[in-house]
Design an enzyme around this catalytic site. Sequence first.
Site, mmCIF file in Angstrom:
data_model
loop_
_atom_site.group_PDB
_atom_site.id
_atom_site.type_symbol
_atom_site.label_atom_id
_atom_site.label_comp_id
_atom_site.label_asym_id
_atom_site.label_seq_id
_atom_site.Cartn_x
_atom_site.Cartn_y
_atom_site.Cartn_z
ATOM 1 N N TYR A 299 -17.065 -63.718 24.914
ATOM 2 C CA TYR A 299 -16.093 -63.347 25.946
ATOM 3 C C TYR A 299 -15.927 -64.434 27.005
ATOM 4 C CZ TYR A 299 -17.423 -58.756 24.024
ATOM 5 O OH TYR A 299 -17.711 -57.716 23.192
ATOM 6 N N TYR B 287 -13.943 -47.819 23.736
ATOM 7 C CA TYR B 287 -14.439 -49.085 23.167
ATOM 8 C C TYR B 287 -15.450 -48.744 22.086
ATOM 9 C CZ TYR B 287 -16.890 -53.447 22.453
ATOM 10 O OH TYR B 287 -17.461 -54.548 21.863
ATOM 11 N N ASP C 50 -19.386 -41.614 19.428
ATOM 12 C CA ASP C 50 -19.972 -42.946 19.548
ATOM 13 C C ASP C 50 -20.953 -42.899 20.724
ATOM 14 O OD1 ASP C 50 -20.604 -45.557 20.083
ATOM 15 O OD2 ASP C 50 -18.545 -46.305 19.958
ATOM 16 N N LYS D 4 -27.503 -49.149 21.035
ATOM 17 C CA LYS D 4 -27.988 -50.005 22.118
ATOM 18 C C LYS D 4 -29.467 -49.806 22.509
ATOM 19 C CE LYS D 4 -23.958 -52.014 24.058
ATOM 20 N NZ LYS D 4 -22.688 -51.513 23.506
HETATM 21 C C1 LIG Z 1 -21.641 -51.834 22.647
HETATM 22 C C2 LIG Z 1 -20.892 -50.738 22.023
HETATM 23 C C3 LIG Z 1 -20.461 -50.808 20.692
HETATM 24 C C4 LIG Z 1 -20.649 -52.041 19.850
HETATM 25 O O1 LIG Z 1 -21.988 -52.308 19.595
HETATM 26 P P1 LIG Z 1 -22.405 -53.785 19.088
HETATM 27 O O2 LIG Z 1 -23.871 -53.656 18.841
HETATM 28 O O3 LIG Z 1 -22.074 -54.716 20.203
HETATM 29 O O4 LIG Z 1 -21.639 -54.062 17.862
HETATM 30 C C5 LIG Z 1 -19.807 -49.707 20.163
HETATM 31 N N1 LIG Z 1 -19.598 -48.608 20.894
HETATM 32 C C6 LIG Z 1 -19.993 -48.489 22.165
HETATM 33 C C7 LIG Z 1 -19.749 -47.219 22.915
HETATM 34 C C8 LIG Z 1 -20.645 -49.553 22.781
HETATM 35 O O5 LIG Z 1 -21.025 -49.450 24.064
#
Ligand SMILES: *Cc1c(COP(=O)(O)O)cnc(C)c1O
Length: 421
Positions: free
Chosen positions: A18, A146, A240, A269
């Site tokens: 980025y 996202y 997600d 994460k």
């Molecule tokens: C960070 C994130 C992703 C992507 O995860 P990566 O490990 O960076 O590929 C997907 N969804 C959400 C909600 C995120 O915060």
Amino acid sequence: MTTSERRAADLPHLWLPYSQMQTTPWPATAIRTSGSTIFLDNGQELVDGIASWWTACHGYNHPHLRAALMAQCEVMPHVMFGGMVHEPAKRLASRLASLLPGDLERVFFTDSGSVAMEVAVKMAIQFQLNNKRSARTKVLSFRGGYHGDTLGMMSICDPEEGMHNLFSGALPQQIIADLPVDTASTEALERVLQEREHEIAAIVTEPLVQGAGGMLFHAPSVLKTLRTLCDRFNILLILDEVFTGFGRTGTMFACEQAQIVPDIVALSKALTGGTMALAATVARQTVFSAFLSDDPGKALMHGPTFMANPLACAVANASLDVFEQEPRLEQVSRIEAQLKNELAPCASLPNVRDVRVLGAIGVVELENMPNPEHLKQAFLKLGVWIRPFRNIVYLTPAFTVTPRELSQLTSAIYTVLKHAS
Ligand SMILES: *Cc1c(COP(=O)(O)O)cnc(C)c1O
């Protein structure tokens, strides 16, 4: 040497995320981490306000996590997962299944949040196919969302606010709607579903907090609405929880606050406590059953090379041990109270539009973002690692952050925003 000459000499080969590489400021070099502190090669120590992109929930270098990594490293750092399994993965899968609500019981491991979400969407489309609903190939997602940077995920991120609008011509067309936060938006979503249900495999959202979209919060009732609509239209609900999973919003998983069970959930994460790359896509038994057949064509065709890496699984198990042994969720609620208290004064600053807190997430939303690089430099000068983006300045510290460290972070935000306005 000028800064850009020094940067060129210091970073002849790295391409940073980025970043406009011609103008991006010379990055700091980290040499060591401990607790909530990042040590730089220039001798500076920074209090970390974002826990390395929301991963390091136990702080850095937790002894139990380190010991688990070392022990696994002695025995078997890696082995392929095709046709072969291992104890750390079996143990982790069953622990995730028992922590997650309802019959979310089948765990597919990958190594990043984006890929965990890719797998979730593949599962949903193939679930519909295996159930003879082959026209259901699209995903409905929400503005402000996202879900990662891969081509597939770019197609379901927020189309305007997202970082991906350059690529719109290269992406599959999905359906993007507004979250059903009130009567009008709920009715609008219902109309879309009535018209297009036969095309839609799944509805996807981040529960309670749209993270990278700007730390936008919504009420648990929104998730209840989505669950009801998905059931009515035979659409799978994918949550997600890559950002929200593992305590960030105050409960182990955000969906618990809405008392709903998604059909598929993605985790990543904080899964390994901020140490190794690992992700999991977890499906309900009802979803998994649709893949069981005499027909090999009904199997899920996916398999990352480093799937279920034993080091990553071992340290994720250690992270879950620490959740059992140390009072993480109480720490989150203490952080929540302190953030509410200490960020409140920011609300009276001239350029501030909103101050909001949920769990260990504190957000100051601005009317206009001044030069974010200037803000970043001002934070560095105060010895804190805070990264403003879009129109927000936010904190997502480790759950082990001390009250004193947290005060340093919140007062830095007040000071820097006050000077900037
Ligand atoms: C960070 C994130 C992703 C992507 O995860 P990566 O490990 O960076 O590929 C997907 N969804 C959400 C909600 C995120 O915060």
